[in-house]
Design a protein around this motif. Structure first.
Motif, short mmCIF file in Angstrom:
data_model
loop_
_atom_site.label_atom_id
_atom_site.label_comp_id
_atom_site.label_asym_id
_atom_site.label_seq_id
_atom_site.Cartn_x
_atom_site.Cartn_y
_atom_site.Cartn_z
N GLY A 51 -5.09 2.11 -5.31
CA GLY A 51 -4.72 0.76 -5.73
C GLY A 51 -3.88 0.03 -4.72
N GLY A 52 -3.51 0.72 -3.65
CA GLY A 52 -2.64 0.10 -2.65
C GLY A 52 -3.40 -0.63 -1.57
N MET A 53 -2.67 -1.12 -0.59
CA MET A 53 -3.28 -1.87 0.52
C MET A 53 -3.52 -1.01 1.75
SD MET A 53 0.09 -2.07 0.14
CE MET A 53 0.73 -3.55 -0.60
N ASP A 54 -3.02 0.22 1.71
CA ASP A 54 -3.13 1.10 2.86
C ASP A 54 -4.59 1.48 3.16
OD1 ASP A 54 -2.33 2.16 0.23
OD2 ASP A 54 -3.11 4.03 1.02
N PRO A 55 -4.96 1.64 4.40
CA PRO A 55 -4.12 1.45 5.59
C PRO A 55 -4.26 0.06 6.22
CG PRO A 55 -6.18 2.46 6.26
CD PRO A 55 -6.31 2.14 4.79
N LEU A 56 -4.74 -0.92 5.43
CA LEU A 56 -4.94 -2.25 6.02
C LEU A 56 -3.62 -2.83 6.50
CD1 LEU A 56 -7.47 -3.90 3.52
CD2 LEU A 56 -7.97 -2.70 5.64
N THR A 57 -2.59 -2.69 5.66
CA THR A 57 -1.27 -3.18 6.02
C THR A 57 -0.23 -2.23 5.43
OG1 THR A 57 -1.03 -4.49 4.00
CG2 THR A 57 -1.98 -5.62 5.91
N TYR A 58 1.00 -2.40 5.82
CA TYR A 58 2.10 -1.66 5.21
C TYR A 58 2.87 -2.64 4.33
CZ TYR A 58 6.27 1.33 4.83
OH TYR A 58 7.32 2.08 4.38
N GLY A 59 2.42 -2.74 3.07
CA GLY A 59 3.11 -3.62 2.13
C GLY A 59 2.71 -5.08 2.20
N GLY A 60 1.59 -5.38 2.86
CA GLY A 60 1.15 -6.78 2.95
C GLY A 60 -0.18 -7.00 2.26
N SER A 61 -1.15 -7.55 3.00
CA SER A 61 -2.43 -7.93 2.42
C SER A 61 -3.26 -6.72 1.96
CB SER A 61 -3.24 -8.71 3.45
OG SER A 61 -4.50 -9.04 2.93
N PHE A 62 -4.04 -6.95 0.90
CA PHE A 62 -4.96 -5.94 0.37
C PHE A 62 -6.37 -6.13 0.92
CE2 PHE A 62 -2.82 -3.87 -3.34
CZ PHE A 62 -1.61 -4.53 -3.26
#
Ligand code: HEC
Ligand code: HEC
Ligand code: HEC
Length: 463
Positions: A51-62
């Motif tokens: 459900g997270g955005m990793d590894p696209l960003t660290y706490g940013g865009s999904f």
């Protein structure tokens, strides 16, 4: 009778923006400031492992975002332009310096041949359109076509497009052997991101709005205009002067959400201690024999001094209870995070080894004893690299490097996407059923592109 609003023979629709200066928090923006709209596309994701955005960003865009190009905005704030049909688009208002004034935090789309109009940037949901005093200037002419921005890729990939710029201009002062400001901007791989990508993120170098919702931003609050990174490029930072082309690339990388990989084939792959089903179950090393031995060494040799904000990770996956999805930027704990202290490209250059290693042995000799009289004495934790505990930590990092080379990350030459990604691409008809990733070369950027194109609207010609 409602007239038909669409035309299936067209591959585009049109949008009329009546006045960009109308909208929440737009009052302070002087008329004439906005020259262009940057038209962006939110790109559909074929698969998700967490459900997270990793590894696209660290706490940013999904999601990944494509820069489609720009369209002109008239003096009165109006714009009239063509948009590809049935694609998820959104807008960024740009001033004469290409700085982003305001950004749309959602997306919209237009049907083939349909014409949509909107008021500003934005009117409130509860208001109605006021009768126009005059026809918007843009409505008096034909719809503009989106103009591509020259010299930049449509979809950015940090290791491919941005790292070479850092290698050329920044790493001479920001690498393990010369770590000015304690900042590493090398492309060396950590367990999930490159050191440069991680550091630019946690030092708040780009204003991407992070993973925040319902924020009503002030003009110029998000985007390149308010990103400290831009100030490092214009000659004011230790004489570093980038070319206009390099500055442009960094600017638009930030506008397109400042992502790490430029391909969805990266999802669920290339990570040590990665997330799957929201659990850290992807190549989690915490029970590997090498990691157990290193954790034992760190417990015995380091944790007596490394407390509170300067705790150390015990293994390559150890997040030290920090929220992975909502990291608090500039939290001091992030400076000794697993994402920066382990170097899986050059294990010996890992901060966790250089920090406690004596200067004579090539380390930083960074560890100190604070005495009762407040005098600080150097504490030689590792006199040399022969220390068995140094070797234990090095062995853990080397094992991580070997595992990463085996599972591969998107920016490696021999990259292999997850079988699930290949499976979905076959289901979508993007790859033939007979495709065998072990025998045939995979170009994830091309496959992604074919996948998106497979969703594009094809005009119906004739009956
Ligand atoms: C650069 C400023 C800006 C421009 C120009 C702009 N928008 Fe938006 N739009 C926003 C912002 C900001 C939001 C999010 C608003 C919010 O959630 O409060 C948004 C949200 C939306 C939404 C989602 C609404 C919802 O209820 O979630 C739609 C649909 C939309 N815009 C359509 C359009 C259309 C159609 C146009 C004109 C072609 C347009 N927008 C132009 C800034 C803009
Ligand atoms: C000639 C040496 C040198 C070069 C080249 C250099 N820097 Fe720096 N940088 C420094 C020094 C010294 C510091 C620490 C003192 C300070 O913060 O000003 C620093 C600090 C920083 C910081 C941390 C401070 C902050 O503002 O958050 C960042 C980020 C940074 N540099 C980014 C870059 C980038 C990006 C480049 C390349 C475009 C670059 N640097 C090139 C010398 C350099
Ligand atoms: C006698 C106390 C002490 C011991 C034991 C100790 N350190 Fe340190 N260490 C410090 C202090 C003090 C600093 C500097 C302040 C800070 O960064 O917290 C430091 C800094 C560091 C840094 C940061 C370097 C930098 O410049 O960013 C690393 C990494 C580090 N230590 C790793 C280790 C490791 C690994 C061990 C065990 C093998 C260890 N330390 C043992 C006291 C100690």
């Amino acid at each position: 009778m409602l007239p038909k609003r669409i035309d299936e023979s067209k591959s585009t629709g049109t949008m009329l923006l009546t006045n960009v200066y109308i909208g929440q928090k737009m009052g302070s923006v002087k008329k004439g400031t906005i020259k262009k709209l940057l038209v962006m596309e939110a790109l559909p994701k074929p698969i998700n492992f967490t459900g997270g955005m990793d590894p696209l960003t660290y706490g940013g865009s999904f999601t990944l975002e494509r820069l489609l190009g720009t369209v002109p905005v008239e003096e009165d704030g109006s714009a009239f332009f063509e948009v590809p049909a049935n694609r998820s688009v959104f807008f960024i208002a740009l001033d004469e310096n290409e700085d982003s004034v305001k950004r749309m935090h959602s997306f919209t789309s237009v049907m083939p041949g349909e014409m949509l109009s909107c008021i500003g940037c934005h009117e409130k949901r509860t208001t109605v359109a006021k009768p126009a005093q005059a026809l918007p200037l843009a409505a008096k002419r034909a719809a503009s076509k989106i103009r591509k921005i020259e010299g930049i890729p449509g979809i950015f990939d940090f290791p491919r497009d941005i790292q070479p710029i850092l290698d050329k201009n920044c790493v001479s002062c920001h690498q393990p052997s010369k770590r000015d400001g304690n900042i590493l901007l090398t492309g060396d791989r950590g367990p999930m991101f490159s050191h440069s990508y991680y550091n630019l993120t946690i030092h708040g170098q780009f204003a991407d709005g992070r993973n925040r919702t319902h924020a009503k931003y002030e003009p110029y609050e998000i985007g390149a205009a308010s990103s400290p990174l831009m100030e490092k490029l214009n000659g004011e930072h230790y004489g570093v002067q980038l070319s206009l082309g390099e500055i442009k690339k960094i600017r638009y990388w930030i506008e397109s959400a400042a992502v790490y990989p430029g391909t969805y084939a990266s999802l669920g792959s290339g990570m040590i201690g990665g997330y799957q089903k929201n659990k850290q179950e992807l190549n989690n090393d915490s029970q590997w024999p090498t990691s157990l031995r290193a954790a034992d060494a760190i417990r015995r040799r380091c944790v007596s001094c490394h407390t509170e904000k300067s705790t150390l990770p015990l293994n390559l996956s150890d997040e030290r209870k920090l929220s992975f999805w909502k990291p608090e930027i500039r939290n001091k704990m992030l400076l000794t995070s697993r994402h920066i202290v382990f170097n899986l490209t050059r294990p010996q250059q890992s901060l966790i080894l250089l920090g406690p290693l004596a200067k004579q042995a090539g380390g930083y000799g960074a560890c100190f004893i604070t005495g009762a009289d407040k005098k600080i004495k150097p504490a030689e934790i590792f006199k040399n690299t022969e220390d068995p505990d140094y070797q234990a930590i090095l062995a853990m990092i080397t094992a991580g490097k070997n595992k990463l080379n085996e599972v591969t990350r998107f920016d490696m030459l021999n990259f292999k996407p997850r079988p699930e990604y290949i499976r979905e691409m076959k289901r979508f008809g993007v790859l033939p059923e007979s495709f065998d990733p072990t025998k045939e070369k995979v170009d994830p950027y091309l496959i992604d592109q074919r996948y998106w194109e497979s969703l594009w609207y094809q005009p119906v010609i004739g009956e």
